[in-house]
Design a protein around this motif. Structure first.
Motif, PDB file in Angstrom:
ATOM      1  N   ASP A 145       0.852  -1.199   0.000  1.00 48.73           N
ATOM      2  CA  ASP A 145       0.000   0.000   0.000  1.00 48.73           C
ATOM      3  C   ASP A 145       0.882   1.242   0.000  1.00 48.73           C
ATOM      4  N   ARG A 190       3.630   7.113   4.580  1.00 48.16           N
ATOM      5  CA  ARG A 190       3.517   7.555   5.970  1.00 48.16           C
ATOM      6  C   ARG A 190       4.668   6.984   6.806  1.00 48.16           C
ATOM      7  N   GLU A 238       5.516  11.494  -7.852  1.00 52.60           N
ATOM      8  CA  GLU A 238       4.565  10.394  -7.683  1.00 52.60           C
ATOM      9  C   GLU A 238       3.784  10.231  -8.971  1.00 52.60           C
ATOM     10  N   ASP A 246       0.218   4.538   0.218  1.00 52.94           N
ATOM     11  CA  ASP A 246      -0.025   5.581   1.225  1.00 52.94           C
ATOM     12  C   ASP A 246       0.503   5.167   2.599  1.00 52.94           C
ATOM     13  N   ASP A 247       0.297   3.915   2.963  1.00 55.56           N
ATOM     14  CA  ASP A 247       0.853   3.422   4.229  1.00 55.56           C
ATOM     15  C   ASP A 247       2.380   3.535   4.223  1.00 55.56           C
TER      16      ASP A 247
END
Ligand code: MC0
Length: 136
Positions: A14, A20, A33, A16-17
């Motif tokens: 993932d 972060r 991106e 986005d995970d």
């Protein structure tokens, strides 16, 4: 033929995970991106330090039949590729072919930010998926 290390690619389930995690744990931030439909990936390039050196590329599957999805199924998250900057991807691919290595593509495909890319099969490069990157 290889000018420098362009980036190191890490497969993640993932994006986005992972972004972060890299921001909170390592203080690393996105400089680019995109979704590459041809490769079936959502990817992000992260700068390390002052950003002048090689980048870290996070690669998440955009489709279940993509190379990254297959890699995650087989190997789980982790280092997936090592990419070198080259001046001329076709010339470098031809030279490596002449040395007996298998290149994955007959002609270069589109990589990050309009670059032209090809790969050496990992079985011909000591278990490392080697990417050749000719920047746009
Ligand atoms: C597979 N193998 C790897 C590997 N992927 N070994 C090291 N690193 C990897 N990333 C090993 C398997 O464990 C297996 O070993 C053998 O190679 C299988 O070979 P295969 O059956 O011929 O092939 P597949 O179906 O596993 O696919 C591997 C292959 C594929 C490298 C051909 O992933 C591919 O086409 N990759 C190039 C495109 C890519 O990676 N795109 C995502 C990044 P055993 O010992 O079990 O036989 S896109 C990108 O990078 C762009 C956006 C960019 O940077 O600009």
């Amino acid at each position: 033929e290889f000018l420098r290390i362009d980036h190191v690619g890490v497969a993640v389930p993932d994006l986005d995970d992972a972004l972060r995690f890299y921001a909170e744990m390592f203080g690393m931030h996105v400089v680019h991106e995109e979704t590459n439909e041809d490769q079936g990936v959502r990817e992000a390039m992260l700068a390390v330090g002052d950003g002048t050196g090689p980048r870290l590329q996070l690669l998440a599957p955009a489709r279940p039949d993509s190379a990254i999805a297959k890699f995650l199924d087989r190997s789980g998250p982790g280092l997936q590729q090592l990419a070198y900057t080259v001046a001329d991807v076709e010339a470098t691919a031809a030279a490596l072919r002449a040395r007996g290595l298998r290149l994955l593509y007959d002609t270069p495909r589109r990589g990050t930010a309009g670059s032209r890319i090809n790969f050496v099969h990992p079985k011909d490069a000591g278990g490392v998926l080697v990417e050749l990157v000719e920047p746009a």
